[in-house]
Scaffold this active site. Structure first.
Site, PDB file in Angstrom:
ATOM      1  N   TYR A   1      11.737   4.371   0.816  1.00 45.90           N
ATOM      2  CA  TYR A   1      10.773   3.262  -0.523  1.00 45.90           C
ATOM      3  C   TYR A   1       9.565   3.503  -0.525  1.00 45.90           C
ATOM      4  O   TYR A   1       8.720   4.199   0.486  1.00 45.90           O
ATOM      5  CB  TYR A   1      11.036   1.735  -0.551  1.00 45.90           C
ATOM      6  CG  TYR A   1      11.068   0.788   1.254  1.00 45.90           C
ATOM      7  CD1 TYR A   1       9.744   1.595   1.991  1.00 45.90           C
ATOM      8  CD2 TYR A   1      11.493  -0.796   1.028  1.00 45.90           C
ATOM      9  CE1 TYR A   1      10.047   0.944   3.111  1.00 45.90           C
ATOM     10  CE2 TYR A   1      11.186  -0.762   2.316  1.00 45.90           C
ATOM     11  CZ  TYR A   1      10.421  -0.631   3.479  1.00 45.90           C
ATOM     12  OH  TYR A   1      10.094  -1.599   4.216  1.00 45.90           O
ATOM     13  N   GLU A   2       8.316   3.067  -1.235  1.00 43.19           N
ATOM     14  CA  GLU A   2       7.150   3.615  -1.253  1.00 43.19           C
ATOM     15  C   GLU A   2       6.883   4.817  -1.450  1.00 43.19           C
ATOM     16  O   GLU A   2       6.088   4.420  -1.603  1.00 43.19           O
ATOM     17  CB  GLU A   2       6.019   2.707  -0.924  1.00 43.19           C
ATOM     18  CG  GLU A   2       6.196   1.900  -0.071  1.00 43.19           C
ATOM     19  CD  GLU A   2       6.074   0.612  -1.162  1.00 43.19           C
ATOM     20  OE1 GLU A   2       5.452   0.772  -2.017  1.00 43.19           O
ATOM     21  OE2 GLU A   2       6.930  -0.699  -1.311  1.00 43.19           O
ATOM     22  N   GLY A   3       7.848   5.395  -2.319  1.00 45.12           N
ATOM     23  CA  GLY A   3       7.942   7.308  -2.483  1.00 45.12           C
ATOM     24  C   GLY A   3       8.530   7.439  -1.272  1.00 45.12           C
ATOM     25  O   GLY A   3       8.535   7.602  -0.775  1.00 45.12           O
TER      26      GLY A   3
END
Length: 590
Positions: free
Chosen positions: A434-436
Site C-alpha cells: 500500500y501507499e504505492g
C-alpha cells in the site's frame, strides 16, 4: 505471546550523538535536549509496551466486525485509543493553534516507530488521521482548518484517504467516483472506494474522509481529479455534529494481516463534500498526505522487523538446541542455546544491522522534512523527495525479509500461531503494497526522481557521500569508509548506465529500477552506519560510561559493511545486463 521493548536508548544515540539535533539550525531543535527527549521517548515506550503491545495479538485474532453498518474494533482498542488521545500523542508534532504540541517531525517519527512496532493495526487509526490533518493544514481554507483540525489533531475525530477503486489502483486517472457541484458550494460525491483503512470504526465521534473524485466536464485522466472533504457526520456551524452523511461501509476486507484495522469498502451515495484545495488539482493535495504516509509505511517495515527481531533474539537465547561446534557452552544443560550457532548469529546480525541502520535512515529523513518545512529549505525538500521511494520501498522489502528471518529462528514454532511470529510476517507484508506498491516506488525513483531538477538532488547525495568519505579517511574509520566509497561508486555507475542506455531504450532503465532502489538503499544504510561508527568512536575516545554499547555499534557496522553492502555489486551487475533478458519473450510465451 510476543513482547515489545521500545528502543529508546538507540533513538537517543541517533538523535543526539549522530544527528546532533540540538546543534541543528532548525527552529525548535534547540529545545530537544537529551533529558527532554528521553522523557518523551520513555513515556511513549511505556504506553506502547504495557498497553498497545498486549492488544496486538487480540487485534489479530478478533479482527473488526461489521454489523448493521457499524464496525466494532477488537476488545480493548477503544480504551487504549482513549489513553493515546488523552496523552496528546496524535498531535505531538502538529501546530499549537489547533491543539498540537508543535514539536519537530523528527520526534513524531521516533514515537511513530514505537506505535507501529507495538501494534501496527492500531497505530494506523491515528497515523492516517495525522496524514489527513496534514493535507487539510497544507491545502484547506481557514474555515476548513478551523472546522476540522482541532478535533483531528486531538483524534476526537479520525481521518482517512480514499483513492483506490476496484478497477483502478495505481492508475487513478481511471477513477469513476464523481463530484457534482451543488448550489450551496458543496459537491455531491457518488462512487465506491476500496481498501480504505480505518474507513469505519467505533473509536471516534466522527470520521473525516478525504476522497478523490472527478468533477464532470473536467480534464480527462489524472488531470481531472479533485480532492474533497467528506465527513461521516456533517458539522454544524457551532462545531457540533449534525446529520449522518450519505456514505456507508459496505464491507470489511478479509486480509492476510493487520486484522485489527478496519479495511473498508466505502460507498458514497450523493454524500455532501467540500473541495479541498483547487479544482482538478487533487493529486497535488493528496500527495501532501501520501508522501508523509510513505515515510510512515517505511517506518512500518522497520517496526515489524524490530519487533520480530526482539522476540527472535529472546528465543535464541532461551531455546536449547544442539551443541556449539567449538565446545559445550552450557555444561549444566542438555544442550546449548540457539544463539551459539553461527547461522543463527548470521540471521540475528542481519536483523540487528538492518533495524538499527533503518532507524537512523528514517530519523535522518524526518530531519530533512523539518529542515524543508521549518526552514523553507528547497534543497532539503528535494533530497527527501529523492529519498522517499527508497525509504518506502527498500525498508519495507527488507523489513519483510527480516521478519521472515526472525520467524525462521523459531523453526517449526515460528509457523505455529501461538508463538505470534507469523503476525509480524503477515502485518509486514502489506507495507510492500500500500501507499504505492514497491515496484511503483522503484519506477518513481528511476523514472522521475533521479532527473528531478536536472539531477540536482541525486548529485547532491553523491557529493554528500564523497565529502563524508574524504573527511573521515583515518585508520579508525577505514573499515567503514572504504566499503561505503565502493558502494557509492556502484550507485554512480548504475546511474551512468541509465543515462547512457535509458534514452535509447527506456526499458533498459526500468528493468533495473528495483535493483537501483535496493542499491541506493544499501548505500543510504551504509552512510548511516558510517556516521554511527564515527559517533561511537568519538564516544569511546571521550571515555563514555557505556563502552559496550559503542563497541557493539562498531561491530554491527562492520558486519553491515562486510556482509550486506557487497549486494551493491550484484545489483549493479543486474542493472548493467539491460532489458533483453527481462523483455526477451512475448507475453503469450509465459
Amino acid at each position: 505471546m510476543p513482547s515489545y521493548t521500545a528502543p529508546t536508548k538507540d533513538m537517543q544515540f541517533i538523535l543526539h550523538d549522530v544527528l546532533k539535533v540540538t546543534d541543528q539550525p532548525i527552529p525548535g531543535y534547540d529545545e530537544l535536549e537529551r533529558d527532554f527527549t528521553a522523557a518523551i521517548l520513555e513515556e511513549c515506550g511505556k504506553l506502547n509496551a504495557e498497553v498497545l503491545a498486549p492488544l496486538n495479538t487480540v487485534g489479530d485474532i478478533e479482527g473488526c466486525v461489521l454489523e448493521n453498518g457499524v464496525v466494532r474494533t477488537p476488545k480493548g482498542f477503544k480504551d487504549a485509543f482513549d489513553q493515546v488521545r488523552d496523552g496528546g500523542w496524535p498531535g505531538l508534532d502538529m501546530p499549537e493553534e489547533f491543539g498540537g504540541q508543535n514539536m519537530p517531525f523528527v520526534m513524531g517519527t521516533a514515537t511513530l516507530e514505537m506505535f507501529a512496532a507495538s501494534n501496527q493495526a492500531f497505530a494506523m487509526y491515528q497515523g492516517l488521521t495525522h496524514g489527513a490533518a496534514s493535507a487539510i493544514l497544507a491545502h484547506g481554507s481557514d474555515a476548513q482548518k478551523a472546522t476540522y483540525l482541532p478535533k483531528m489533531v486531538s483524534c476526537e475525530w479520525t481521518g482517512t484517504m480514499n483513492l483506490t477503486e476496484a478497477h483502478c489502483g495505481t492508475d487513478l486517472g481511471l477513477m469513476r467516483t464523481k463530484a457534482d457541484p451543488q448550489d450551496d458550494g458543496s459537491y455531491a460525491i457518488t462512487g465506491e472506494k476500496i481498501f480504505i483503512s480505518a474507513g469505519e470504526h467505533d473509536l471516534a465521534d466522527n470520521i473525516v474522509h478525504l476522497v478523490l473524485a472527478k468533477i464532470p466536464g473536467g480534464p480527462e485522466g489524472i488531470k481531472g481529479v479533485s480532492l474533497f472533504i467528506v465527513p461521516k457526520f456533517l458539522v454544524n456551524e457551532d462545531g457540533s455534529l449534525g446529520a449522518r452523511n450519505s456514505l456507508a461501509c459496505g464491507k470489511i476486507e478479509e486480509k492476510m494481516g493487520i486484522h485489527g484495522n478496519a479495511t473498508c469498502v466505502m460507498n458514497y451515495d450523493g454524500a455532501k463534500g467540500w473541495l479541498l484545495g483547487t479544482e482538478h488539482k487533487g493529486m497535488r493535495a493528496m500527495f501532501t498526505m501520501m508522501n508523509e504516509a510513505r515515510l510512515g509505511v517505511g517506518m512500518q517495515g522497520l517496526a515489524q522487523a524490530d519487533a520480530a527481531y526482539q522476540n527472535a533474539l529472546a528465543y535464541a537465547k532461551d531455546r536449547l538446541q544442539g551443541r556449539a561446534v567449538t565446545g559445550t557452552e552450557n555444561p549444566d544443560g542438555p544442550a546449548d542455546p540457539l544463539i551459539v550457532h553461527p547461522d543463527i548469529r548470521r540471521s540475528l546480525m542481519d536483523q540487528k544491522s538492518f533495524t538499527e541502520g533503518a532507524r537512523a535512515f528514517l530519523l535522518w529523513g524526518a530531519l530533512l522534512i523539518d529542515q524543508a518545512h521549518r526552514n523553507g529549505d528547497a534543497d532539503a525538500d528535494g533530497l527527501i523527495s529523492l529519498m522517499t521511494p527508497v525509504l518506502k520501498g527498500f525498508l519495507t522489502d527488507q523489513g519483510f525479509d527480516m521478519a521472515v528471518q526472525a520467524q525462521q529462528v523459531y523453526g517449526g514454532h515460528g509457523y505455529i500461531e501461538e508463538w505470534g511470529m507469523s503476525q509480524f510476517v503477515r502485518d509486514a507484508r502489506i507495507a510492500m503494497i500500500y501507499e504505492g506498491a514497491n515496484g511503483v516506488q522503484a519506477l518513481d525513483l528511476v523514472g522521475r526522481k533521479l532527473a528531478q531538477d536536472g539531477g540536482k538532488h541525486v548529485m547532491a547525495f553523491f557529493e554528500m557521500v564523497k565529502t563524508f568519505c574524504k573527511e573521515n579517511e583515518g585508520d579508525d574509520m577505514s573499515p567503514y569508509v572504504g566499503p561505503l566509497k565502493q558502494a557509492s561508486k556502484d550507485l554512480q555507475a548504475a546511474g551512468m548506465f541509465f543515462m547512457q542506455e535509458g534514452m535509447k531504450n527506456p526499458n533498459a532503465a526500468l528493468a533495473g529500477s528495483t535493483d537501483f532502489m535496493h542499491l541506493m538503499g544499501h548505500v543510504c544504510l551504509a552512510l548511516m552506519w558510517a556516521r554511527m561508527a564515527k559517533a561511537s568512536l568519538a564516544a569511546l575516545a571521550d571515555g563514555t560510561e557505556d563502552p559496550d554499547f559503542h563497541k557493539t555499534k562498531l561491530t554491527t557496522a562492520r558486519y553491515y559493511m562486510t556482509r550486506q553492502l557487497p549486494a551493491t555489486a550484484m545489483h549493479l551487475a543486474r542493472i548493467q545486463s539491460g532489458a533483453d533478458s527481462v523483455m526477451g519473450i512475448a507475453a503469450e510465451q509465459f
